[in-house]
Design an enzyme around this catalytic site. Sequence first.
Site, PDB file in Angstrom:
ATOM      1  N   HIS A 161       5.504  38.328  26.121  1.00  0.00           N
ATOM      2  CA  HIS A 161       6.038  37.354  27.150  1.00  0.00           C
ATOM      3  C   HIS A 161       6.065  35.997  26.784  1.00  0.00           C
ATOM      4  O   HIS A 161       5.483  35.440  25.591  1.00  0.00           O
ATOM      5  CB  HIS A 161       4.899  37.469  28.233  1.00  0.00           C
ATOM      6  N   CYS A 248      -3.050  35.683  31.735  1.00  0.00           N
ATOM      7  CA  CYS A 248      -2.532  37.168  32.265  1.00  0.00           C
ATOM      8  C   CYS A 248      -3.499  37.438  33.336  1.00  0.00           C
ATOM      9  O   CYS A 248      -2.993  38.283  34.063  1.00  0.00           O
ATOM     10  CB  CYS A 248      -2.698  38.191  31.101  1.00  0.00           C
TER      11      CYS A 248
END
Length: 255
Positions: A161, A248
Amino acid sequence: MTLIAVTRAVSPSLADCELTHLERVPLDVGVAEAQHAAYESLLHTLGATIVRAPAAPELPDAVFIEDTAVVLDEVAVITRPGALARRAESMGVEPVVQRYRPVVVIDAPGTLDGGDVMRVGRTLYVGRSSRTNDEGIDALQRLVREYGYHVVPTQFSGCLHLKSAVSAVADGVLLMNPTWVAARAFSGCEAIAIDAREPAAANALWIADSVVYSSQYPRTRDTLVRRGLHVAALDYSELAKAEGAVTCCSLVFDA
């Protein structure tokens, strides 16, 4: 205002998580649970009210709640995760964020993981990745334009990501791995480079004037401290085996 951190329990099936850039290695769910509990405790110490989304033991990656929503000041965008096995995660998160924000949704064929979205002021840098496609980026732009946000598609490589390559650590200050993403992509921001011996060290959670950070990266931590930032470090090594990091595992916003 009340600072909210929405979190979700570690699934007992975490060892079956999706992996893209890491090899699968033995993972101790009990250790992951203990580390996640310490993470929640730290966020609480920093002033956040912890709000737990319903547990989803059947969804291995459910603890990585950041990927299911992008919560802005005026609206929450419920995402459509790029990994098919993760699509169901958003359903349990939407009712929780709906308590605090009106909700809009990324529809097919768009895919968007929240870990690919980094906010700097009214700009949303969105990484093109294996989980976030151009249709998802375009959908996000349409959904947030009326609220005054500007979406900037951003190229990166080497990690899952965008926020594994770069993350905000203060107002206009970014921590980044310059071999994974170019500093020139972030106009007007100060860039702090990670220690090259710690390539996965660019993920940090900026909350309440502190930087929540993994103790796995002591050299880069020292760089942040020398820059004058308050760093709150904790061990998140077990969740890192599942390609997780400190951003996250929560959705942080003001209620």
